[in-house]
Enzyme design. Structure first.
Site, short mmCIF file in Angstrom:
data_model
loop_
_atom_site.label_atom_id
_atom_site.label_comp_id
_atom_site.label_asym_id
_atom_site.label_seq_id
_atom_site.Cartn_x
_atom_site.Cartn_y
_atom_site.Cartn_z
N SER A 186 0.74 -1.07 -0.05
CA SER A 186 0.03 0.04 0.08
C SER A 186 0.76 1.28 0.05
CB SER A 186 -0.83 -0.01 1.22
OG SER A 186 -0.28 -0.20 2.48
N HIS A 214 -5.76 -4.00 -1.42
CA HIS A 214 -5.47 -2.82 -2.50
C HIS A 214 -5.43 -3.43 -3.93
CE1 HIS A 214 -4.93 0.57 -0.06
NE2 HIS A 214 -4.10 -0.22 0.85
N LYS A 244 -12.38 -1.05 0.77
CA LYS A 244 -11.69 -0.13 -0.15
C LYS A 244 -12.02 -0.02 -1.65
CE LYS A 244 -7.49 -0.47 2.34
NZ LYS A 244 -6.70 -1.30 3.33
C1 LIG Z 1 -6.73 -1.83 4.74
C2 LIG Z 1 -6.10 -2.85 4.91
C3 LIG Z 1 -6.53 -3.93 5.90
C4 LIG Z 1 -7.78 -3.64 6.67
O1 LIG Z 1 -8.77 -3.69 6.07
P1 LIG Z 1 -10.12 -3.01 6.85
O2 LIG Z 1 -11.21 -3.52 6.07
O3 LIG Z 1 -9.97 -1.46 6.53
O4 LIG Z 1 -10.06 -3.31 8.07
C5 LIG Z 1 -5.88 -5.34 5.59
N1 LIG Z 1 -4.75 -5.42 4.91
C6 LIG Z 1 -4.32 -4.64 4.06
C7 LIG Z 1 -2.95 -4.95 3.25
C8 LIG Z 1 -4.75 -3.41 4.12
O5 LIG Z 1 -4.40 -2.49 3.14
#
Ligand SMILES: *Cc1c(COP(=O)(O)O)cnc(C)c1O
Length: 396
Positions: A186, A214, A244
């Site tokens: 990310s 992502h 996301k």
């Molecule tokens: C954002 C993210 C998460 C957490 O996801 P949420 O649904 O916001 O709790 C887990 N792993 C990665 C790689 C992320 O970027």
């Protein structure tokens, strides 16, 4: 009376953070998290959300969410294993399995707790986990919770991974061994080398776990990094988030039926925390339906991110080596990065600075997240601000 120990601890630690410039002030968004957001009464071009496809504010999702509230209420009423499993949850999980090309899927209340849940349900103190050093915090916490031995692997270094996998197997110390990685990292936007990772896993009979928070909705015609490489049959855990690109909230694992059955009886947030709400579940199902029937939003996302990347590069910014819409502007120095982000904000662009400890020291950056919902005019306007502020601060 408040504990003196607590009061002392808090004031000491908070003061230390503030004096180091590491205390994060949170700006509330006044309204929806769309391509333009209102913060402190000012409208800003939003380049900081993970709402890749603009689905968080999509009318189709809002409609099904509203309908689900009227038919099923606002809460699931119980944990999944008592009677919080609604027909809507099963529909979502069937859709997720179809989307990911697996036999089954299980949903959780967030991506974060999904990683905590799934890793610790399968791994224990007799096991080892080979984990990329840049993996997300929720992966790290899930690994820790499992009590398995965590073997850190240099970022995307396949030689290091192979050596450490071989050593772990040959040591004979571990019952099970798992390789775990983000699908898309990310902070830099680079993609995991999944074909090599899967080869190594098969060579040594290791499990594979890909967190595609992502990548889903972004790569592989929307189905994610695993699909992008055509590896649906060779990855054990396809983990993802509904928060996301999907635009809602929640997390999930897609995989073989046995794995999902095990997670349903063994993973603690599934057993001990109330299920996702009807509105979340209905909106997520609708989002996946949209992704499975059209690539319009993904195409727009990539078009916008190519446009922004090209623009920033032409202005002379260092945008690193991202292979995805994640577009960092790497400045290096932490103070300069924070100053840059602050000036962008004052000039109408909301792009957050990301500094140590989220990224290594000396790798401070402003991270831009273009979405399908941005118009070309918004991106042009953002580039004008980038040029002005970049010149003013001597960055370009
Ligand atoms: C954002 C993210 C998460 C957490 O996801 P949420 O649904 O916001 O709790 C887990 N792993 C990665 C790689 C992320 O970027």
């Amino acid at each position: 009376m408040t504990s003196k120990k607590l009061t002392g601890f808090l004031s000491e630690r908070l003061d230390a953070l503030k004096s180091q410039g590491l205390y994060n002030e949170i700006d509330p968004v006044e309204g929806a998290n769309g391509p333009i957001i209102k913060v402190n009464g000012r409208e800003l071009i939003n380049l900081s959300s993970n709402n890749y496809l603009g689905l968080a504010t999509d009318d189709r999702l809002k409609q099904v969410a509203t309908k689900a509230i009227s038919t099923h209420g606002v809460g699931a009423g119980a944990v999944r294993t008592i009677n919080g499993t609604l027909d809507l949850h099963l529909k979502l999980e069937e859709k997720l399995a179809e989307f990911k090309g697996t036999e089954a899927a299980i949903s959780y209340q967030s991506g974060f707790n999904c990683n905590m849940a799934a890793i610790s349900a399968v791994m224990d103190k007799n096991d080892a986990i080979l984990s990329d050093e840049l993996n997300h915090a929720s992966i790290i916490d899930g690994c820790r919770l499992s009590k398995a031995k965590i073997i850190r692997v240099n970022h995307s270094d396949m030689e290091d991974l192979r050596q450490k996998a071989k050593a772990a197997v040959e040591s004979g110390q571990y019952n099970k061994i798992m390789i775990i990685t983000d699908g898309v990292f990310s902070m830099d936007g680079d993609v995991a080398k999944l074909p090599e990772i899967v080869d190594i896993a098969e060579e040594f009979d290791l499990m594979t776990y890909v967190d595609d928070a992502h990548g889903s909705g972004v790569l592989g015609n929307g189905a994610g990094t695993v699909k992008h490489f055509g590896l649906q049959d060779r990855v054990d855990f396809q983990m993802g988030t509904l928060s996301k690109a999907i635009g809602v909230v929640g997390g999930y694992v897609a995989g073989k039926r046995d794995l999902i059955d095990w997670l349903k009886v063994q993973s603690r947030p599934f057993l001990f925390s109330t299920a996702l709400t009807p509105a979340d579940v209905a909106a997520s199902t609708e989002a996946i339906d949209i992704l499975m029937t059209s690539t319009e939003l993904q195409n727009k996302l990539w078009e916008n991110s190519d446009y922004l990347k090209k623009g920033l590069q032409q202005l002379g910014f260092d945008i690193g080596k991202s292979e995805t819409p994640i577009t960092p502007c790497i400045l290096g120095d932490e103070k300069a990065t924070q100053q840059f982000s602050k000036r962008l904000n004052e000039e109408g662009v909301y792009a957050k600075s990301i500094v140590f400890p989220t990224v290594p020291k000396g790798k401070g950056r402003v991270r831009n997240m273009p979405t399908a919902a941005h118009t070309k005019e918004m991106l042009d306007q953002a580039l004008v601000v980038y040029e002005r502020v970049g010149k003013e601060l001597g960055i370009i």
